[in-house]
Design an enzyme around this catalytic site. Sequence first.
Site, short mmCIF file in Angstrom:
data_model
loop_
_atom_site.label_atom_id
_atom_site.label_comp_id
_atom_site.label_asym_id
_atom_site.label_seq_id
_atom_site.Cartn_x
_atom_site.Cartn_y
_atom_site.Cartn_z
N SER A 3 -10.69 6.84 -2.87
CA SER A 3 -10.76 7.05 -1.42
C SER A 3 -10.08 8.37 -1.06
O SER A 3 -10.57 9.13 -0.22
CB SER A 3 -10.05 5.92 -0.68
OG SER A 3 -10.92 4.83 -0.50
N ASP A 6 -11.99 -3.87 2.15
CA ASP A 6 -11.18 -4.83 1.38
C ASP A 6 -12.02 -6.11 1.39
O ASP A 6 -13.25 -6.05 1.59
CB ASP A 6 -9.81 -5.03 2.05
CG ASP A 6 -8.83 -5.83 1.18
OD1 ASP A 6 -8.32 -5.27 0.20
OD2 ASP A 6 -8.60 -7.03 1.46
N LYS A 28 -2.69 -1.15 6.61
CA LYS A 28 -3.70 -2.18 6.34
C LYS A 28 -4.14 -2.73 7.67
O LYS A 28 -3.41 -2.68 8.65
CB LYS A 28 -3.10 -3.31 5.48
CG LYS A 28 -4.12 -4.13 4.76
CD LYS A 28 -4.64 -3.45 3.49
CE LYS A 28 -5.78 -4.20 2.87
NZ LYS A 28 -6.14 -3.67 1.55
N GLN A 80 0.82 -1.21 0.00
CA GLN A 80 0.00 0.00 0.00
C GLN A 80 0.86 1.28 0.00
O GLN A 80 0.46 2.29 -0.57
CB GLN A 80 -0.91 -0.03 1.24
CG GLN A 80 -2.09 0.92 1.18
CD GLN A 80 -3.26 0.39 0.36
OE1 GLN A 80 -3.62 -0.75 0.48
NE2 GLN A 80 -3.83 1.24 -0.48
#
Length: 449
Positions: free
Chosen positions: A381, A170, A130, A115
């Site tokens: 996002s 997710d 995450k 990420q």
Amino acid sequence: MTDAEAKELETFMNGLEKRNEYEAEFLQAVEEVATSIMPWYLQHDRYRDAQILERITEPDRIIIFRVTWETDKGEIRANRAWRVQFNHALGPYKGGLRFHPSVNQSILKFLGFEQIFKNSLTGLPMGGAKGGSNFNPKGKSDREVMRFCHSMMTELHRHIGEDIDVPAGDIGVGSREISYLFGQYMRLENRWSGVLTGKGQSFGGSAVRTEATGWGCVYFCERMLNHHSECLSDKRVSVSGSGNVALYAAQKLIEKGAKVITLSDSSGMIYIKDGLSMEQWEDIRDLKEGSRGRLSEYESTGIEYHDGKEPWDIPCDIAMPCATQNEIDREEAEALVKNGVLAVCEGANMPTTVGAIEVFKENYILHAPGKASNAGGVAVSGLEQSQNAMRISWDREEVDSRLQEIMKRIHQRCVDEGQTSNSHVDYIDGSNIGGFKKVAEAMLSYGAV
Ligand code: NDP
């Protein structure tokens, strides 16, 4: 890679393995990045002297906690949850939450690590994180999922905030879960803020967030093909998964004139020889999003269900893995190449093993890694955070055109960093170097922090 570079890589990976002994997925994700950037990294003493590679592979912190909740029958259950705040050199931590029985620290560290670079590639000010839990939402009632989410947020709220860490969805975390989590955050903090993304549009969510990862993946795929004098129209595309990413990738592919010949879930796959129609796509979306059903339940003309099978031995022009990590191994990659695959465009995170990556590389297959091709979700996002901060909301056209622009920029960044001498682009190297550089520069600027 020269012998000296290979030796440096080996020394680095040996140290990493000692420090993270049982974390296979995390080691795999780091090895992919380190292999790809090592020759370039070693040419830049300033990064090496500052130990950027060692520092960037150590999370800022990991929060582990227990989530206790009650079933509808009044039985007590306890799950484990994590938030891996990996690196916030570029902005507040940002990354999804995963609810799946397979979730463990290694998987969340691999996802948080990836990420960092994905968020860097978007050009938006976001760090990498995450989180998630080994909670399995499948087979649970809405009330049970609500009680789990409320309990999870009761701890998580202390560690997040719109300028600190902004989680999203997710696997297993969709709009229902985000709404429950957000409701509990508001209750505990007594204020409204853009602390989660993927919210419902009536309470601060962005247009196109639901579609963004799948659509963005197709936008990236089209650019990659066009850059190599190919196009999407009439191409046979094998898509795996039938969740958020797979469904909206399939929708955009059909709109662009490609033939979606497979979809799958963890029980099996459907094969559609002549390509999925938009009516069939709508039925499957209703089945999956509405009644949380299985592909095996769907019957329609021209659709064959294959129990326990994955799509990768079916001849296709493009493979778009959109389910989970390590879906395509070396043998499956070899089958795809043998059957004439032209491009692999990843909707999921790390769906290809190290062996599969090698097969695609050796055969000059166009291969877009998830950190580039699935960045559309986190990009929108990021746009949701901006809209929340400005207290405005953009319409679908505005968000979609920004998404397309961001995917175009990410593609260009991969080309700039990954162009090889024979006009082929190595998208793995391009995305790794492109993503890494920006974070490394920021970390250098901060000094020894
Ligand atoms: P969903 O939960 O909506 O869907 C996941 C899909 O993959 C389901 O069809 C599921 O089948 C299937 N699946 C999950 N685990 C397995 C497995 N072990 N074997 C076979 N099939 C499996 O998740 P998303 O669509 O949101 O996420 C899919 C991938 O995309 C993940 O790798 C995620 O990290 C990545 N991603 C998602 C983003 C997003 O915005 N949602 C953003 C960027 C990346 P079943 O229903 O049977 O479990």
